[in-house]
Design an enzyme around this catalytic site. Structure first.
Site, mmCIF file in Angstrom:
data_model
loop_
_atom_site.group_PDB
_atom_site.id
_atom_site.type_symbol
_atom_site.label_atom_id
_atom_site.label_comp_id
_atom_site.label_asym_id
_atom_site.label_seq_id
_atom_site.Cartn_x
_atom_site.Cartn_y
_atom_site.Cartn_z
ATOM 1 N N ASN A 1 0.822 -1.210 0.000
ATOM 2 C CA ASN A 1 0.000 0.000 0.000
ATOM 3 C C ASN A 1 0.859 1.266 0.000
ATOM 4 O O ASN A 1 1.846 1.337 0.738
ATOM 5 C CB ASN A 1 -0.880 0.020 1.263
ATOM 6 N N HIS B 1 6.670 -1.175 3.012
ATOM 7 C CA HIS B 1 6.619 -2.571 3.443
ATOM 8 C C HIS B 1 5.747 -3.365 2.476
ATOM 9 O O HIS B 1 4.876 -2.810 1.821
ATOM 10 C CB HIS B 1 6.100 -2.708 4.881
ATOM 11 N N HIS C 1 3.203 -6.657 2.360
ATOM 12 C CA HIS C 1 2.440 -7.647 3.127
ATOM 13 C C HIS C 1 2.536 -9.010 2.456
ATOM 14 O O HIS C 1 2.295 -9.133 1.253
ATOM 15 C CB HIS C 1 0.954 -7.263 3.171
ATOM 16 N N GLN D 1 -2.316 2.828 3.288
ATOM 17 C CA GLN D 1 -1.046 2.837 4.035
ATOM 18 C C GLN D 1 -1.246 3.530 5.379
ATOM 19 O O GLN D 1 -1.784 4.639 5.446
ATOM 20 C CB GLN D 1 0.058 3.560 3.229
HETATM 21 P P1 AMP Z 1 -0.248 -0.651 6.050
HETATM 22 O O1 AMP Z 1 -1.690 -0.406 6.427
HETATM 23 O O2 AMP Z 1 -0.067 -1.240 4.683
HETATM 24 O O3 AMP Z 1 0.600 0.585 6.281
HETATM 25 O O4 AMP Z 1 0.257 -1.785 7.019
HETATM 26 C C1 AMP Z 1 0.775 -1.572 8.288
HETATM 27 C C2 AMP Z 1 0.771 -2.908 8.978
HETATM 28 O O5 AMP Z 1 1.715 -2.853 10.033
HETATM 29 C C3 AMP Z 1 -0.568 -3.297 9.601
HETATM 30 O O6 AMP Z 1 -0.972 -4.562 9.081
HETATM 31 C C4 AMP Z 1 -0.267 -3.358 11.101
HETATM 32 O O7 AMP Z 1 -0.962 -4.408 11.736
HETATM 33 C C5 AMP Z 1 1.236 -3.603 11.122
HETATM 34 N N1 AMP Z 1 1.953 -3.093 12.276
HETATM 35 C C6 AMP Z 1 1.920 -1.838 12.784
HETATM 36 N N2 AMP Z 1 2.761 -1.719 13.835
HETATM 37 C C7 AMP Z 1 3.360 -2.939 13.980
HETATM 38 C C8 AMP Z 1 4.326 -3.476 14.890
HETATM 39 N N3 AMP Z 1 4.840 -2.732 15.864
HETATM 40 N N4 AMP Z 1 4.689 -4.772 14.745
HETATM 41 C C9 AMP Z 1 4.151 -5.539 13.776
HETATM 42 N N5 AMP Z 1 3.243 -5.092 12.885
HETATM 43 C C10 AMP Z 1 2.841 -3.813 12.989
#
Ligand code: AMP
Ligand code: ZN
Length: 135
Positions: free
Chosen positions: A88, A101, A103, A95
């Site tokens: 994203n 990152h 997924h 995002q």
């Molecule tokens: P996005 O919405 O594509 O930016 O994805 C961010 C992702 O990061 C989400 O799926 C969250 O659950 C995950 N996330 C956020 N903080 C952490 C963390 N400290 N450790 C592991 N996953 C995280």
């Protein structure tokens, strides 16, 4: 490059402990804390790039090459039935953490998960107009 206020920089750099399932010189792969399915993981480059637009093409390539390898390994180890790869960029696209990152989402028969989009109608003219933007 590193952003002192970025949680994924701290996780990728080892300052915040995490559940990592893979690491190399340039990436850490961690388990998502709010997983869509069993084994949902995130590829984090160790360098801070806000999103794909800020990332050099060769680095994007390396991250996606790793995604391909992780899909194979995770599917085998977790005995998944399929796999989604999602990435994203910007708020409108979902995002929430502004450190690039990818997924990695293993899928299982009956997991009840939906990777959402709502298919819309198209017209031949509309598709041709978009195609022509790239000629
Ligand atoms: P996005 O919405 O594509 O930016 O994805 C961010 C992702 O990061 C989400 O799926 C969250 O659950 C995950 N996330 C956020 N903080 C952490 C963390 N400290 N450790 C592991 N996953 C995280
Ligand atoms: Zn960062």
């Amino acid at each position: 490059m590193r952003d002192d206020n970025c949680i994924f920089c701290k996780i990728a750099g080892g300052e915040i402990p995490t559940n990592a399932i893979y690491e190399d010189d340039d990436h850490k792969v961690i388990l998502d804390m709010s997983p869509a399915t069993r084994g949902h993981a995130l590829i984090l480059p160790k360098q801070h790039y806000k999103n794909i637009y800020e990332m050099p093409a060769d680095k994007v390539g390396e991250a996606f090459k790793l995604a391909g390898r992780m899909a194979q390994t995770m599917t085998d180890k977790l005995k998944a039935d399929g796999f989604n790869i999602v990435q994203n960029n910007n708020e409108i696209a979902g995002q929430t953490v502004f450190h690039f990152h990818i997924h990695l989402i293993p899928r299982y028969e009956g997991d009840g998960q939906v990777i959402p989009w709502k298919p819309k109608e198209s017209t031949p003219e509309g598709l041709a107009e978009i195609r022509d933007l790239f000629q």
